[in-house]
Design an enzyme around this catalytic site. Structure first.
Site, short mmCIF file in Angstrom:
data_model
loop_
_atom_site.label_atom_id
_atom_site.label_comp_id
_atom_site.label_asym_id
_atom_site.label_seq_id
_atom_site.Cartn_x
_atom_site.Cartn_y
_atom_site.Cartn_z
N LYS A 67 17.17 6.85 -0.41
CA LYS A 67 16.93 5.60 -0.17
C LYS A 67 17.60 4.28 -0.79
O LYS A 67 17.77 4.38 -2.19
CB LYS A 67 15.41 5.17 -0.29
CG LYS A 67 15.10 3.81 0.21
CD LYS A 67 13.43 3.21 0.08
CE LYS A 67 13.17 3.15 -1.32
NZ LYS A 67 11.86 2.48 -1.42
N GLN A 139 2.57 -6.32 -1.16
CA GLN A 139 2.30 -5.02 -1.32
C GLN A 139 0.83 -5.00 -1.22
O GLN A 139 0.30 -3.87 -1.23
CB GLN A 139 3.24 -4.49 -2.25
CG GLN A 139 2.96 -3.00 -2.43
CD GLN A 139 3.44 -2.02 -1.37
OE1 GLN A 139 4.25 -2.37 -0.68
NE2 GLN A 139 2.44 -1.15 -1.02
N ASN A 160 -5.05 -12.81 -9.81
CA ASN A 160 -3.43 -12.93 -9.51
C ASN A 160 -2.98 -14.16 -10.58
O ASN A 160 -4.08 -14.96 -10.85
CB ASN A 160 -3.26 -13.30 -8.27
CG ASN A 160 -1.72 -13.12 -7.82
OD1 ASN A 160 -1.32 -12.02 -7.97
ND2 ASN A 160 -1.14 -14.29 -7.47
N ASP A 222 8.44 0.17 -12.05
CA ASP A 222 9.49 1.25 -11.67
C ASP A 222 10.87 0.84 -12.07
O ASP A 222 11.81 1.21 -11.71
CB ASP A 222 9.46 0.84 -10.14
CG ASP A 222 9.52 -0.47 -9.59
OD1 ASP A 222 10.22 -1.20 -10.45
OD2 ASP A 222 9.93 -0.52 -8.26
N LYS A 226 9.70 -3.20 -17.08
CA LYS A 226 8.64 -3.71 -16.59
C LYS A 226 7.32 -3.24 -17.33
O LYS A 226 7.44 -1.98 -17.83
CB LYS A 226 8.51 -3.31 -15.05
CG LYS A 226 9.21 -4.03 -14.06
CD LYS A 226 9.06 -3.55 -12.55
CE LYS A 226 9.66 -4.71 -11.73
NZ LYS A 226 9.28 -4.42 -10.35
N GLY A 292 2.36 5.12 -10.91
CA GLY A 292 3.08 5.43 -9.66
C GLY A 292 4.40 4.82 -9.94
O GLY A 292 4.54 3.51 -9.60
#
Length: 321
Positions: A67, A139, A160, A222, A226, A292
């Protein structure tokens, strides 16, 4: 070679199909039947964009590819496009010839949501009733819809950085017939399951803001640097991930490992739980955390499924290449 445009993906890939593809590829990774290639992810020095490649080979499913894509943070405000842009390329593992090019934007959203959903199925308490969301962007809505299918949740709570985005979560909760409550981060102690899906480079959720027995899915980290949660939370939790090498280098575990708080050996593959070689959750008081990071094999699995369906339905565009 077949082309499956982005506009066709919504009619071909369901949450259920994405879940099945991701669960199977996680299991294949843990059993050694599939492996990911090293990730390339770079700031290109234009439009503040991050661009990279994720690829791999699933020997069990004979799926080979990559990808290409990344994050363009100004797309939405400047062009009306979503900020994440990607395309999946599949190759024939027998010959190396290009096999398919598939729009990857919706697939990325679905496979990312499927990954946290798989972790909830295998690691969350069976009696989980309250789900907490940290992050309320594009997302996050995919994450919440997928997660709600895994347990009989009775309430959604959310936080948030920009509270004006919380109606995104409230809408999904309402569609599912569930109440929604905006909370401060300390309010996350009410949650039995927490999903964090942000682009943060600073810890948001503290170790003291998570109750015993909670399952946390950290889905936003990811890239090197981060961070979504306090590294001490990984000390308190049993940590699982899609791929250990990514978890400790670009995932949430990079910080805890880098600070010497946990070891690489403290991070387990979710696929081992799926295969039954790791017990996963062993008590109702245990905190479990799924890191993840997003692996190329997830993208290839869902893309291969889409190509098969597109050919069956006569939607795939065949071109000489």
């Amino acid at each position: 070679m077949y082309i499956v445009p982005e506009r066709e993906i919504a009619g071909l890939m369901t949450r259920e199909a994405a879940f099945s593809a991701v669960e199977q590829v996680f299991a294949a990774m843990a059993s050694g039947d599939a492996y990911n290639f090293p990730v390339i992810r770079e700031a290109i020095g234009h439009e503040d964009a991050l661009y990279g490649f994720k690829g791999g080979f699933d020997q069990a499913g004979l799926t080979l590819g990559l990808k290409a894509g990344g994050y363009w943070p100004h797309n939405l405000e400047k062009r009306g496009l979503i900020n994440h842009q990607s395309t999946v390329f599949l190759f024939d593992p027998d010959t190396g010839k290009a096999k398919a090019m598939v729009g990857g934007n919706l697939l990325t959203a679905l496979r990312t949501a499927a990954a946290s959903s798989v972790s909830i199925k295998h690691l969350a308490r069976d009696d989980a009733k309250v789900i907490g969301m940290i992050g309320a962007g594009h997302q996050a809505t995919f994450q919440l819809r997928a997660a709600l299918e895994q347990r009989s949740f009775e309430k959604v709570i959310g936080w948030n950085l920009h509270p004006e985005m919380l109606p995104n979560l409230e809408k999904v909760a309402s569609e599912a017939g569930l109440p929604f409550e905006a909370v401060e981060l300390d309010g996350m102690t009410e949650a039995d399951v927490i999903i964090s899906i942000t682009s943060s480079f600073d810890a948001i959720l503290g170790a003291g803001q998570v109750s015993p027995g909670t399952h946390i899915a950290c889905m936003g980290t990811d890239t090197k640097g981060k961070q979504e949660v306090d590294p001490q939370l990984l000390v308190k939790a049993d940590v699982f991930t899609d791929e250990v090498a990514q978890s400790i280098s670009i995932g949430e575990a990079q910080h805890a490992v880098g600070q010497g708080l946990i070891l690489e050996s403290d991070v387990a593959q979710i696929g081992a739980v799926i295969n039954g070689t790791n017990p996963g959750r062993s008590s109702d008081d245990q905190i479990t955390l799924f890191d993840g990071t997003g692996v190329g094999l997830q993208d290839l699995a869902v893309a291969a499924s889409v190509v098969e369906l597109a050919i069956e339905k006569g939607i795939a565009i065949e071109v000489d290449f």
